[in-house]
Design a protein around this motif. Structure first.
Motif, PDB file in Angstrom:
ATOM      1  N   ASN A  37       0.845  -1.195   0.000  1.00  0.00           N
ATOM      2  CA  ASN A  37       0.000   0.000   0.000  1.00  0.00           C
ATOM      3  C   ASN A  37       0.878   1.242   0.000  1.00  0.00           C
ATOM      4  N   ASP A  38       0.322   2.348  -0.442  1.00  0.00           N
ATOM      5  CA  ASP A  38       0.982   3.643  -0.328  1.00  0.00           C
ATOM      6  C   ASP A  38       0.767   4.193   1.097  1.00  0.00           C
ATOM      7  N   LEU A  39       1.484   5.241   1.452  1.00  0.00           N
ATOM      8  CA  LEU A  39       1.330   5.891   2.745  1.00  0.00           C
ATOM      9  C   LEU A  39      -0.103   6.410   2.885  1.00  0.00           C
ATOM     10  N   VAL A  40      -0.720   6.191   4.088  1.00  0.00           N
ATOM     11  CA  VAL A  40      -2.087   6.640   4.345  1.00  0.00           C
ATOM     12  C   VAL A  40      -2.057   7.670   5.473  1.00  0.00           C
ATOM     13  N   ARG A  41      -2.626   8.831   5.226  1.00  0.00           N
ATOM     14  CA  ARG A  41      -2.640   9.885   6.236  1.00  0.00           C
ATOM     15  C   ARG A  41      -3.528   9.490   7.421  1.00  0.00           C
ATOM     16  N   ALA A  42      -3.271  10.101   8.582  1.00  0.00           N
ATOM     17  CA  ALA A  42      -4.079   9.846   9.775  1.00  0.00           C
ATOM     18  C   ALA A  42      -5.517  10.240   9.506  1.00  0.00           C
ATOM     19  N   GLY A  43      -6.471   9.364   9.830  1.00  0.00           N
ATOM     20  CA  GLY A  43      -7.890   9.640   9.657  1.00  0.00           C
ATOM     21  C   GLY A  43      -8.401   9.440   8.247  1.00  0.00           C
ATOM     22  N   ALA A  44      -7.532   9.137   7.279  1.00  0.00           N
ATOM     23  CA  ALA A  44      -7.966   8.942   5.887  1.00  0.00           C
ATOM     24  C   ALA A  44      -8.525   7.534   5.706  1.00  0.00           C
ATOM     25  N   THR A  45      -9.353   7.385   4.675  1.00  0.00           N
ATOM     26  CA  THR A  45      -9.882   6.043   4.374  1.00  0.00           C
ATOM     27  C   THR A  45      -8.746   5.144   3.886  1.00  0.00           C
ATOM     28  N   LEU A  46      -8.880   3.866   4.181  1.00  0.00           N
ATOM     29  CA  LEU A  46      -7.858   2.904   3.756  1.00  0.00           C
ATOM     30  C   LEU A  46      -7.924   2.703   2.250  1.00  0.00           C
ATOM     31  N   PRO A  47      -6.799   2.385   1.600  1.00  0.00           N
ATOM     32  CA  PRO A  47      -6.746   2.343   0.127  1.00  0.00           C
ATOM     33  C   PRO A  47      -7.366   1.076  -0.442  1.00  0.00           C
ATOM     34  N   ALA A  48      -7.466   1.072  -1.777  1.00  0.00           N
ATOM     35  CA  ALA A  48      -7.963  -0.109  -2.495  1.00  0.00           C
ATOM     36  C   ALA A  48      -7.018  -1.289  -2.271  1.00  0.00           C
ATOM     37  N   VAL A  49      -7.603  -2.493  -2.239  1.00  0.00           N
ATOM     38  CA  VAL A  49      -6.810  -3.705  -2.036  1.00  0.00           C
ATOM     39  C   VAL A  49      -7.272  -4.773  -3.030  1.00  0.00           C
ATOM     40  N   THR A  50      -6.400  -5.736  -3.275  1.00  0.00           N
ATOM     41  CA  THR A  50      -6.705  -6.879  -4.140  1.00  0.00           C
ATOM     42  C   THR A  50      -6.334  -8.154  -3.417  1.00  0.00           C
TER      43      THR A  50
END
Length: 447
Positions: free
Chosen positions: A131-144
């Motif tokens: 995954n790419d870096l996720v900011r605090a409080g942001a929605t989690l990214p797409a996954v496969t």
């Protein structure tokens, strides 16, 4: 089941994977090729979701829609095939539970795919920690996520997205669990597959101790390849019709029945054996020729000519088959053809034949494998002039380890001939398959 010689020929395949320069970006979720702008990918569905963050995060539940898509590598398998399922979550209401930035490659997804229809149950799928870096409080990214299951029943099976868990490993091991907020039957279907039964071969045969005799003489008959303990009818035959000559015997534990058949009907020209009420290509053997020699003294003489049945045989040109190369990183279709196969049917009976192909997995450097189910073909078959039978080419589609029909002829009153068979083939090589030669074994079985 059909009589005649059974021939098997094995061909060795190799697919050379070319080398190309690869520029790879670090991180990022695995995903299918992007759709055109404004276009919804085939099979993409949306359903209400209830996500429970880990207690340690102190966050309230998150409710909202999940956008997902399920794909299968083989939408038309045969019973016994292994199917690979890919579950893609493009958007989720789940948020970063860490309370701080979540670094790259710290998210591991797992989930379930729901099966219904011809086959029911669940398939467990797992994704890579990517995954790419996720900011605090942001929605989690797409996954496969991917997983496999074995096809156990013929017919249509529907695949729908089920619950999924997003595990983060920084700074603590935390699980966010998301489940459909509706009954399982209300979750929209994202993909379907239609499975078919495997073709079965008929191995029944009949052998005569003598090919001729006087009217009323008994001929010893051995019928093989039947179901153990079954009642086997041994009967005389004149062309496509049965004569009055008939006896019944029970097959032993090896499926063999032995009996003496009194041949009294002068119309009898052959002997067959079968299970059930009447002869059929699936329940019976092919005919064994028999001639009645009438020795009654008269001023005339009968001239008897016996046409001996021949064999069902197959030959193939060439040896190894080399597929076209594909570039490393791009993957794609490696094309080729199997080479001309010639089938000769000189048995003289009413049964047709089938030519079935099976292919193993392709093995390359370091034991890397490309599944045999990645190989598909487009068969063609031509009957030589004067052949009584018409040749039917097999269906376009996957060959795989469980096999597919390359060509066949139907049962008929008069069959036989010479047939030229070929097929173009395509191996779908996954992207980033390590360079090198990948080898598999193709087996063609004629029966």
């Amino acid at each position: 089941m059909r009589t005649g010689a059974r021939n098997r020929r094995t061909r060795r395949w190799s697919a050379a994977v070319g080398i190309a320069v690869l520029a790879a970006a670090s991180g990022g979720a695995l995903s299918a090729p992007a759709a055109a702008e404004g276009e919804i990918p085939t099979g993409q569905v949306e359903f209400p979701t209830h996500c429970l963050p880990p207690q340690e995060a102190g966050l309230p539940p998150a409710d909202g829609p999940t956008t997902a898509r399920i794909t299968v590598d083989n939408p038309a398998p045969q019973v016994g095939d292994t199917v690979t399922v890919t579950y893609q979550v493009a958007a989720s209401p789940a948020v970063n539970p860490a309370g701080a930035e979540l670094p790259a490659d710290a998210l591991t997804p797992t989930g379930r795919v729901l099966l219904s229809g011809a086959q029911s149950g669940e398939v467990t799928v797992v994704g890579a920690k990517r995954n790419d870096l996720v900011r605090a409080g942001a929605t989690l990214p797409a996954v496969t996520m991917t997983g496999t299951f074995t096809v156990t029943a013929p017919g249509q099976t529907a695949l729908a997205p089920g619950a999924y868990t997003l595990h983060t490993s920084h700074p603590l091991d935390l699980d966010t669990t998301c489940a459909p907020a509706v009954e399982p039957s209300a979750v929209p279907v994202s993909a379907r597959l239609t499975a078919s039964d495997l073709p079965t071969a008929n191995l029944r045969s009949v052998f005569l101790a003598s090919a001729s005799g006087k009217p009323g003489a008994k001929v010893k008959v051995t019928a093989a390849g039947f179901a153990p303990g079954s009642a086997v009818t041994i009967a005389g035959r004149a062309g496509a019709a049965e004569t009055a000559d008939r006896v019944t015997a029970k097959a032993d534990e090896r499926g063999t029945a032995v009996a003496e058949l009194p041949v009294t009907d002068k119309a009898t020209t052959a002997v067959v054996a079968y299970e059930g009420a009447a002869w059929s290509a699936r329940q019976g053997s092919g005919p064994a020729a028999y001639a009645i020699v009438d020795a009654t003294p008269t001023t005339s003489r009968r001239v008897v000519a016996t046409v001996e049945p021949g064999a069902l045989a197959m030959t193939q040109t060439g040896e190894d088959i080399t597929l076209g190369a594909v570039p490393y990183g791009d993957g794609g279709a490696a094309p080729g053809r199997i080479g001309t196969v010639t089938v000769t049917d000189a048995r003289g009976g009413p049964a047709g034949w089938s030519l079935i192909g099976k292919v193993t997995d392709f093995t390359g450097p370091g034991g890397v494998r490309i599944p045999g189910a990645s190989l598909s073909w487009t068969p063609k078959c031509v009957a030589a002039a004067g052949s009584p039978s018409a040749c039917a080419a097999g269906s376009v589609g996957v060959v795989g380890p469980e096999g597919a029909v390359l060509a066949s002829t139907a049962d008929a009153e008069v069959v036989g001939g010479t047939f030229t068979i070929d097929a173009t083939v395509t191996l779908q090589v996954p992207r980033y398959t390590p360079p090198g030669a990948y080898t598999a074994v193709l087996t063609l079985t004629l029966s």
